[in-house]
Each structure stands twice: as structure tokens, then as C-alpha cells.
Design a protein around this motif. Structure first.
Motif, PDB file in Angstrom:
ATOM      1  N   VAL A 185       1.161  -1.375   0.437  1.00 25.87           N
ATOM      2  CA  VAL A 185       0.066  -0.226   0.209  1.00 25.87           C
ATOM      3  C   VAL A 185       1.178   1.350  -0.565  1.00 25.87           C
ATOM      4  O   VAL A 185       1.209   1.556   0.564  1.00 25.87           O
ATOM      5  N   VAL A 186       0.573   2.076  -0.020  1.00 23.47           N
ATOM      6  CA  VAL A 186       1.101   3.809  -0.881  1.00 23.47           C
ATOM      7  C   VAL A 186       0.516   4.520  -0.765  1.00 23.47           C
ATOM      8  O   VAL A 186      -0.558   4.874  -0.873  1.00 23.47           O
ATOM      9  N   GLY A 187       1.362   4.986   0.394  1.00 22.56           N
ATOM     10  CA  GLY A 187       0.364   6.294   1.068  1.00 22.56           C
ATOM     11  C   GLY A 187       0.069   5.604   2.527  1.00 22.56           C
ATOM     12  O   GLY A 187      -1.042   5.175   2.679  1.00 22.56           O
ATOM     13  N   ALA A 188       0.699   6.522   3.632  1.00 22.47           N
ATOM     14  CA  ALA A 188      -0.028   6.190   4.655  1.00 22.47           C
ATOM     15  C   ALA A 188      -0.796   7.200   5.627  1.00 22.47           C
ATOM     16  O   ALA A 188      -1.261   7.490   6.502  1.00 22.47           O
ATOM     17  N   GLY A 189      -1.767   7.787   4.897  1.00 20.70           N
ATOM     18  CA  GLY A 189      -3.446   8.415   5.565  1.00 20.70           C
ATOM     19  C   GLY A 189      -4.521   7.261   6.126  1.00 20.70           C
ATOM     20  O   GLY A 189      -3.779   6.032   6.420  1.00 20.70           O
ATOM     21  N   PHE A 190      -4.913   7.901   6.035  1.00 22.60           N
ATOM     22  CA  PHE A 190      -6.322   7.155   6.730  1.00 22.60           C
ATOM     23  C   PHE A 190      -7.037   6.105   5.892  1.00 22.60           C
ATOM     24  O   PHE A 190      -7.526   5.301   5.464  1.00 22.60           O
ATOM     25  N   THR A 191      -6.523   6.806   4.247  1.00 26.44           N
ATOM     26  CA  THR A 191      -7.022   5.408   3.029  1.00 26.44           C
ATOM     27  C   THR A 191      -5.977   3.950   3.407  1.00 26.44           C
ATOM     28  O   THR A 191      -6.438   3.535   3.260  1.00 26.44           O
ATOM     29  N   GLY A 192      -4.453   4.273   2.641  1.00 22.34           N
ATOM     30  CA  GLY A 192      -3.830   3.610   3.264  1.00 22.34           C
ATOM     31  C   GLY A 192      -3.767   2.801   4.274  1.00 22.34           C
ATOM     32  O   GLY A 192      -3.909   1.904   4.170  1.00 22.34           O
ATOM     33  N   LEU A 194       4.004   2.014   2.228  1.00 24.26           N
ATOM     34  CA  LEU A 194       5.404   2.652   1.882  1.00 24.26           C
ATOM     35  C   LEU A 194       4.877   3.843   1.912  1.00 24.26           C
ATOM     36  O   LEU A 194       3.449   4.914   1.548  1.00 24.26           O
ATOM     37  N   GLU A 195       5.433   4.532   3.176  1.00 25.09           N
ATOM     38  CA  GLU A 195       4.951   6.678   3.104  1.00 25.09           C
ATOM     39  C   GLU A 195       6.567   7.262   2.293  1.00 25.09           C
ATOM     40  O   GLU A 195       7.228   6.891   3.373  1.00 25.09           O
ATOM     41  N   ALA A 196       5.566   8.146   2.233  1.00 29.18           N
ATOM     42  CA  ALA A 196       7.253   9.003   1.442  1.00 29.18           C
ATOM     43  C   ALA A 196       7.466   9.957   2.717  1.00 29.18           C
ATOM     44  O   ALA A 196       8.629  10.234   2.533  1.00 29.18           O
ATOM     45  N   ALA A 197       6.601  10.151   3.335  1.00 29.96           N
ATOM     46  CA  ALA A 197       7.137  11.367   5.517  1.00 29.96           C
ATOM     47  C   ALA A 197       6.438  10.223   6.212  1.00 29.96           C
ATOM     48  O   ALA A 197       8.100   9.852   6.686  1.00 29.96           O
ATOM     49  N   GLY A 253      -0.296  13.659   5.684  1.00 30.72           N
ATOM     50  CA  GLY A 253      -1.029  14.846   4.388  1.00 30.72           C
ATOM     51  C   GLY A 253      -1.691  14.848   4.617  1.00 30.72           C
ATOM     52  O   GLY A 253      -2.011  15.614   6.424  1.00 30.72           O
ATOM     53  N   ALA A 254      -3.691  14.851   4.086  1.00 24.95           N
ATOM     54  CA  ALA A 254      -4.540  15.460   5.078  1.00 24.95           C
ATOM     55  C   ALA A 254      -5.026  14.805   6.739  1.00 24.95           C
ATOM     56  O   ALA A 254      -5.493  15.762   7.745  1.00 24.95           O
ATOM     57  N   SER A 255      -4.779  13.258   6.177  1.00 25.33           N
ATOM     58  CA  SER A 255      -5.163  12.979   7.843  1.00 25.33           C
ATOM     59  C   SER A 255      -4.269  13.709   8.613  1.00 25.33           C
ATOM     60  O   SER A 255      -5.265  13.086   9.800  1.00 25.33           O
ATOM     61  N   GLY A 256      -3.549  13.840   8.895  1.00 26.45           N
ATOM     62  CA  GLY A 256      -3.142  14.687  10.081  1.00 26.45           C
ATOM     63  C   GLY A 256      -3.347  16.140  10.655  1.00 26.45           C
ATOM     64  O   GLY A 256      -2.427  16.175  11.208  1.00 26.45           O
ATOM     65  N   ARG A 257      -3.901  17.059   9.375  1.00 21.54           N
ATOM     66  CA  ARG A 257      -4.107  17.826   9.429  1.00 21.54           C
ATOM     67  C   ARG A 257      -5.641  18.320   9.178  1.00 21.54           C
ATOM     68  O   ARG A 257      -5.973  19.215   9.438  1.00 21.54           O
ATOM     69  N   ASN A 258      -6.628  17.023   9.339  1.00 21.07           N
ATOM     70  CA  ASN A 258      -7.921  17.823   9.255  1.00 21.07           C
ATOM     71  C   ASN A 258      -8.098  18.017  11.130  1.00 21.07           C
ATOM     72  O   ASN A 258      -7.748  17.731  12.002  1.00 21.07           O
ATOM     73  N   GLY A 259      -9.427  17.916  10.617  1.00 21.56           N
ATOM     74  CA  GLY A 259     -10.386  18.586  11.667  1.00 21.56           C
ATOM     75  C   GLY A 259     -10.639  17.132  13.066  1.00 21.56           C
ATOM     76  O   GLY A 259     -10.962  17.485  13.938  1.00 21.56           O
ATOM     77  N   GLY A 260     -10.694  16.047  12.770  1.00 25.65           N
ATOM     78  CA  GLY A 260     -10.224  14.787  13.033  1.00 25.65           C
ATOM     79  C   GLY A 260     -12.216  14.658  13.542  1.00 25.65           C
ATOM     80  O   GLY A 260     -12.685  13.511  14.303  1.00 25.65           O
ATOM     81  N   GLN A 261     -13.084  15.422  12.992  1.00 30.24           N
ATOM     82  CA  GLN A 261     -14.872  14.927  13.261  1.00 30.24           C
ATOM     83  C   GLN A 261     -15.691  14.149  11.996  1.00 30.24           C
ATOM     84  O   GLN A 261     -14.672  13.756  10.809  1.00 30.24           O
ATOM     85  N   ILE A 262     -15.764  12.948  12.584  1.00 35.16           N
ATOM     86  CA  ILE A 262     -16.362  11.674  11.906  1.00 35.16           C
ATOM     87  C   ILE A 262     -18.194  12.999  12.036  1.00 35.16           C
ATOM     88  O   ILE A 262     -19.341  12.171  12.471  1.00 35.16           O
TER      89      ILE A 262
END
Ligand SMILES: Cc1cc2nc3c(=O)[nH]c(=O)nc-3n(C[C@H](O)[C@H](O)[C@H](O)COP(=O)(O)OP(=O)(O)OC[C@H]3O[C@@H](n4cnc5c(N)ncnc54)[C@H](O)[C@@H]3O)c2cc1C
Length: 174
Positions: A37-44, A61-64, A69-78
Motif C-alpha cells: 500500500v502506498v501512502g499512510a493516510g486514513f485510506t492507506g 510505504l509512506e514518503a514522509a 497528508g490530509a489525515s494528520g491535518r484535518n479537524g478529526g470529526q466523524i
């Protein structure tokens, strides 16, 4: 294994208030897996977890950093919603599609909650949503529960009437 990447999360309230998370090493050498899986956000991460639960050997595999990405910067609201109201989706794509998307949003909500419990995720989950209306039009939309989706017919637990405020350029309803 080599040292962790020096890339830090973008400075934000979220980054500075986040619970501690493990540093991940860089990939070195050759590895084999069933799925990469490429990208360790919520989707990956969610996809990787689903696959691992099925018994597959998965690598992410995560580049950073995880959640960089967006997953670490969002409002965290479901929030159980999309960037368009369900009635807009229904109008454009039909009731069946709107219902399927509405169901998917609520299924995602359940998956998050189930996983938090199952894996003991320390994520400060708090229950409850607030849908705020900045003008009369948005208040009407709130009151008629349109943001939750007429197609899914899922009721809002409470809707409080606020005094409408006067704004020159009202923000678009989310
Ligand atoms: C400011 C903001 C607020 C939001 N608020 C909410 C909210 O309150 N509630 C909500 O439900 N949603 C919210 N969202 C939406 C939500 O954050 C995103 O829908 C979600 O995080 C997307 O997750 P993702 O895994 O698809 O993408 P991302 O989290 O962006 O993950 C992609 C990852 O892939 C990595 N990557 C990219 N290219 C490569 C490559 N070539 N090799 C390796 N790695 C790579 C990136 O570094 C990144 O970590 C918000 C979004 C933003 C921007």
C-alpha cells in the motif's frame, strides 16, 4: 533498519496536541509481501488493516510520516457527510446512488468506532456533532436535516434554533 525520516508533521495545533506515535524506519533492502500500500493516510492504513485482517502480508510505504497528508491535518470529526449535501447528490446522481453513498458514510463511521475499540486506539474520541448555521437558509437546511441526507432518512438527534446572524457574504453550506 535505517534511521527514521527527518520529515516532521506540518506545524499545527493537531501536530502539537497529538498523542505520541512510534517512529517508523525507512525501508531498506528487498522485502516481499502480498500487497504493498502506498501512502499512510486514513485510506492507506485502513486498506492495509482490512487486508492484514484477511491474513495477507501487507507493507505500507509512506514518503514522509504516518498521517503526514490530509489525515494528520484535518479537524478529526466523524461527520457522516460529503462535500455536497445529500440532496444535491441525489438530484445529480439519483436516489439509489445517494442512498448507497449515505450508507457508506455511516458504515465508515461504524468501522472507525469498531476499530478504536478493537485495537484500543488512543485517539480521544468524543461523541456528538454540531451542525452550525450562519444564516437563515442554512438554519432551514439544518432544521430539515438535509445535511444528514434525505436519501438515508437518518435523523439528527437534536437541532437547536439559533438566532440567525447577518453576514454580508454568507459561507456556503458544507
Ligand atoms: C484541513 C482539512 C480538514 C479536514 N477535516 C476533516 C474532518 O474533520 N473530518 C473528516 O472526515 N475529513 C476531514 N478532512 C478530509 C480528510 O482529512 C481526508 O479525506 C483524508 O485524510 C484523506 O485521507 P487519504 O489517506 O486519502 O489521504 P492523505 O491523508 O493525504 O494520505 C496520503 C499519504 O500518501 C503519502 N504519499 C503521497 N504520495 C506518495 C508516494 N508517491 N509514495 C509514498 N507515499 C506517498 C502522503 O505523504 C500522505 O501521507 C479534512 C481535510 C483537510 C485538508
Amino acid at each position: 533498519m535505517s534511521a527514521p525520516l527527518p520529515i516532521e508533521h506540518a506545524a499545527s495545533w493537531y501536530a502539537s496536541s497529538a498523542n505520541a506515535s512510534p517512529e517508523r524506519p525507512s525501508l531498506s533492502g528487498e522485502v516481499s509481501c502480498d500487497v504493498c500500500v502506498v501512502g499512510a493516510g486514513f485510506t492507506g492504513i485502513s486498506a492495509a488493516l482490512h487486508l492484514a485482517e484477511q491474513g495477507l502480508k501487507v507493507m505500507v510505504l509512506e514518503a514522509a510520516r504516518v498521517g503526514y497528508g490530509a489525515s494528520g491535518r484535518n479537524g478529526g470529526q466523524i461527520v457522516n457527510s460529503y462535500s455536497r449535501d445529500m440532496d444535491v447528490i441525489e438530484e445529480r446522481f439519483g436516489a439509489q446512488t445517494a442512498r448507497a453513498l449515505g450508507d457508506m458514510a455511516f458504515e465508515g463511521n461504524s468501522i472507525i468506532r469498531e476499530r478504536i475499540v478493537r485495537y484500543g486506539i488512543d485517539c480521544d474520541l468524543r461523541e456528538g456533532n454540531l451542525f452550525a448555521a450562519c444564516n437563515t437558509r442554512q438554519m432551514k437546511a439544518c432544521a430539515s436535516t438535509r445535511h444528514c441526507g434525505s436519501a438515508t432518512a437518518i435523523p439528527v438527534s437534536s437541532c437547536w434554533k439559533a438566532t440567525p446572524i447577518s453576514v454580508k457574504s454568507a459561507p456556503k453550506a458544507m
